[in-house]
Write a protein that holds these residues in place. Structure first.
Motif, PDB file in Angstrom:
ATOM      1  N   MET A   1       0.858  -1.035   0.113  1.00  0.00           N
ATOM      2  CA  MET A   1       0.046  -0.220  -0.069  1.00  0.00           C
ATOM      3  C   MET A   1       0.781   1.248  -0.180  1.00  0.00           C
ATOM      4  N   LEU A   2       0.656   2.257  -0.913  1.00  0.00           N
ATOM      5  CA  LEU A   2       0.878   3.228  -0.708  1.00  0.00           C
ATOM      6  C   LEU A   2       1.160   4.503   0.560  1.00  0.00           C
ATOM      7  N   GLN A   3       2.233   4.669   1.126  1.00  0.00           N
ATOM      8  CA  GLN A   3       2.399   5.477   1.890  1.00  0.00           C
ATOM      9  C   GLN A   3       2.542   6.659   1.807  1.00  0.00           C
ATOM     10  N   ILE A   4       2.376   7.863   1.921  1.00  0.00           N
ATOM     11  CA  ILE A   4       2.877   9.213   1.800  1.00  0.00           C
ATOM     12  C   ILE A   4       3.167  10.129   2.823  1.00  0.00           C
ATOM     13  N   SER A   5       3.972  11.571   2.303  1.00  0.00           N
ATOM     14  CA  SER A   5       4.187  12.189   3.314  1.00  0.00           C
ATOM     15  C   SER A   5       3.961  13.459   3.022  1.00  0.00           C
ATOM     16  N   SER A   6       3.522  14.590   3.147  1.00  0.00           N
ATOM     17  CA  SER A   6       4.167  16.130   2.259  1.00  0.00           C
ATOM     18  C   SER A   6       4.680  16.182   1.701  1.00  0.00           C
ATOM     19  N   LEU A  51       1.695  15.904 -14.267  1.00  0.00           N
ATOM     20  CA  LEU A  51       0.862  16.692 -14.524  1.00  0.00           C
ATOM     21  C   LEU A  51      -0.257  16.280 -15.533  1.00  0.00           C
ATOM     22  N   PRO A  52      -0.351  17.576 -16.710  1.00  0.00           N
ATOM     23  CA  PRO A  52      -1.894  17.288 -16.901  1.00  0.00           C
ATOM     24  C   PRO A  52      -1.839  16.326 -18.173  1.00  0.00           C
ATOM     25  N   GLY A  53      -3.549  15.655 -17.444  1.00  0.00           N
ATOM     26  CA  GLY A  53      -3.733  14.058 -18.218  1.00  0.00           C
ATOM     27  C   GLY A  53      -3.438  13.579 -16.711  1.00  0.00           C
ATOM     28  N   ALA A  54      -3.356  13.580 -16.245  1.00  0.00           N
ATOM     29  CA  ALA A  54      -2.861  12.316 -14.739  1.00  0.00           C
ATOM     30  C   ALA A  54      -4.581  12.177 -14.642  1.00  0.00           C
ATOM     31  N   LYS A  55      -4.577  10.979 -13.947  1.00  0.00           N
ATOM     32  CA  LYS A  55      -6.138  10.482 -13.390  1.00  0.00           C
ATOM     33  C   LYS A  55      -5.794  10.585 -11.690  1.00  0.00           C
ATOM     34  N   LEU A  56      -6.489  10.805 -10.913  1.00  0.00           N
ATOM     35  CA  LEU A  56      -6.745  11.620  -9.627  1.00  0.00           C
ATOM     36  C   LEU A  56      -7.998  10.092  -8.969  1.00  0.00           C
ATOM     37  N   THR A  57      -7.512   8.845  -8.700  1.00  0.00           N
ATOM     38  CA  THR A  57      -9.386   8.361  -8.443  1.00  0.00           C
ATOM     39  C   THR A  57      -9.313   8.870  -6.645  1.00  0.00           C
ATOM     40  N   GLU A  58     -10.334   8.829  -5.765  1.00  0.00           N
ATOM     41  CA  GLU A  58     -10.611   8.849  -4.484  1.00  0.00           C
ATOM     42  C   GLU A  58      -9.791   8.112  -3.271  1.00  0.00           C
ATOM     43  N   THR A  59     -10.201   6.557  -4.202  1.00  0.00           N
ATOM     44  CA  THR A  59      -9.390   5.463  -3.300  1.00  0.00           C
ATOM     45  C   THR A  59      -8.010   5.316  -2.862  1.00  0.00           C
ATOM     46  N   THR A  60      -7.318   5.595  -4.061  1.00  0.00           N
ATOM     47  CA  THR A  60      -6.068   5.997  -3.992  1.00  0.00           C
ATOM     48  C   THR A  60      -5.592   7.139  -3.122  1.00  0.00           C
ATOM     49  N   LYS A  63      -6.136   7.102   0.514  1.00  0.00           N
ATOM     50  CA  LYS A  63      -5.005   6.032   0.815  1.00  0.00           C
ATOM     51  C   LYS A  63      -3.621   6.841   1.056  1.00  0.00           C
ATOM     52  N   VAL A  64      -3.205   7.882   0.334  1.00  0.00           N
ATOM     53  CA  VAL A  64      -2.274   8.518   0.344  1.00  0.00           C
ATOM     54  C   VAL A  64      -2.041   9.410   1.203  1.00  0.00           C
ATOM     55  N   PHE A  65      -3.091  10.314   1.494  1.00  0.00           N
ATOM     56  CA  PHE A  65      -3.017  11.532   2.303  1.00  0.00           C
ATOM     57  C   PHE A  65      -3.752  11.112   3.737  1.00  0.00           C
ATOM     58  N   ASP A  66      -4.192   9.619   3.698  1.00  0.00           N
ATOM     59  CA  ASP A  66      -4.941   9.329   5.213  1.00  0.00           C
ATOM     60  C   ASP A  66      -6.607   9.882   5.650  1.00  0.00           C
ATOM     61  N   CYS A  67      -6.880  10.195   4.874  1.00  0.00           N
ATOM     62  CA  CYS A  67      -8.320  10.947   5.318  1.00  0.00           C
ATOM     63  C   CYS A  67      -9.482  10.260   3.865  1.00  0.00           C
ATOM     64  N   ARG A  73     -12.833  14.744  -1.565  1.00  0.00           N
ATOM     65  CA  ARG A  73     -14.220  15.578  -2.995  1.00  0.00           C
ATOM     66  C   ARG A  73     -13.786  16.128  -2.491  1.00  0.00           C
ATOM     67  N   ALA A  74     -13.907  16.939  -1.587  1.00  0.00           N
ATOM     68  CA  ALA A  74     -14.606  18.004  -1.173  1.00  0.00           C
ATOM     69  C   ALA A  74     -12.657  19.435  -1.918  1.00  0.00           C
ATOM     70  N   ALA A  75     -11.845  18.586  -1.731  1.00  0.00           N
ATOM     71  CA  ALA A  75     -10.239  19.008  -2.365  1.00  0.00           C
ATOM     72  C   ALA A  75     -10.483  19.154  -3.789  1.00  0.00           C
ATOM     73  N   LEU A  76     -11.040  17.519  -3.830  1.00  0.00           N
ATOM     74  CA  LEU A  76     -11.008  17.707  -5.777  1.00  0.00           C
ATOM     75  C   LEU A  76     -11.750  18.303  -5.912  1.00  0.00           C
ATOM     76  N   SER A  77     -12.965  18.995  -5.614  1.00  0.00           N
ATOM     77  CA  SER A  77     -13.995  19.975  -5.955  1.00  0.00           C
ATOM     78  C   SER A  77     -13.796  21.307  -5.724  1.00  0.00           C
ATOM     79  N   ALA A  78     -12.629  21.888  -5.510  1.00  0.00           N
ATOM     80  CA  ALA A  78     -11.915  23.217  -4.835  1.00  0.00           C
ATOM     81  C   ALA A  78     -11.461  23.113  -6.364  1.00  0.00           C
ATOM     82  N   LEU A  79     -10.228  22.316  -6.364  1.00  0.00           N
ATOM     83  CA  LEU A  79      -9.375  22.064  -7.441  1.00  0.00           C
ATOM     84  C   LEU A  79     -10.246  21.939  -8.809  1.00  0.00           C
TER      85      LEU A  79
END
Length: 252
Positions: A1-6, A51-60, A63-67, A73-79
């Protein structure tokens, strides 16, 4: 599983503040989880790690942001509201990929807005003194380019135009320039070949020299040339699909 820090690098942030820092400066109030997710994605896009065109899946992303999914969805809506992400029905979220008309429209607005900023700056008292922080930014921009620090160079190159607007102490104008510069970064990421032409610091210094001398025509012409050169050097977009997860440091 991917774990990520800022994405964090204290030296780099000191030399070149992240793009999200300008957005935060324009907003008021506390910043919650959705804003922090927004900022990390936004910075990855502005640094051209995402990069432009990169897909951002909610599930991943969860996991990445542990949220939670609602935070993502709120972050993607604002973006999406800020034209950094496209949300397509039944397909998901993708980093915004500008078309030819959007590219022309954005560069036209940049030329008009930045020539207006030049005129407004020329009306300020003691302009040469006020420009010193921008001269320092250009110096750091050149140093970043010469030492091969691509992310710092990109950050400083974009920040130059936002700080020019910031000198006028007009928050609305600064917000508009921040948005236009962000969308320009995506256009360049889609079309430009990294490292082919990277002398923006020379053009930035030329603009400042004309402003310091009170030469309005010279400053406007230099700005127009700078933006036209940026628009004209666009090449054919890459056909290789972007890998969204190289945008972040991954712990295994």
């Amino acid at each position: 599983m991917l774990q990520i820090s800022s994405y964090r690098d204290a030296t780099q942030e000191q030399e070149a503040p992240k793009a999200s820092s300008w957005r935060a400066a324009c907003s008021a109030g506390s910043r919650g989880d959705a804003e922090r997710v927004y900022d990390d994605i936004f910075d990855a896009v502005m640094d051209r790690r995402l990069l432009p065109g990169a897909k951002l899946t909610e599930t991943t992303l969860c996991k990445v942001f542990d949220c939670s999914r609602s935070t993502v969805r709120a972050a993607l809506s604002a973006l999406a509201h800020d034209k950094i992400v496209d949300i397509e029905p039944n397909r998901g979220a993708f980093v915004w990929q500008p078309d030819a008309k959007e590219t022309r429209d954005i560069f036209e607005m940049r030329r008009r807005m930045e020539c207006m900023i030049v005129d407004m700056l020329l009306a300020l008292p003691d302009l040469a003194t006020r420009l010193q922080p921008l001269y320092d930014m250009v110096r750091r921009e050149r140093q970043a380019f010469e030492r091969g620090d691509r992310i710092s160079w990109i950050r400083l190159s974009n920040a130059f135009h936002v700080v020019m607007a910031q000198l006028l102490d007009n928050h609305v104008l600064t917000e508009i320039m921040h948005s236009l510069c962000a969308r320009t970064t995506l256009i360049i990421a889609l079309h430009d070949t990294p490292g082919e032409t990277a002398c923006s610091y020379i053009e930035h210094e030329t603009i400042l020299d004309h402003l310091a001398q009170g030469d309005g025509n010279g400053a406007r012409q230099a700005m127009h040339h700078h933006l036209a050169d940026c628009e004209e050097r666009m090449s054919t977009p890459s056909t290789q699909p972007p890998d969204p997860w190289r945008a972040f440091p991954v712990k295994r």
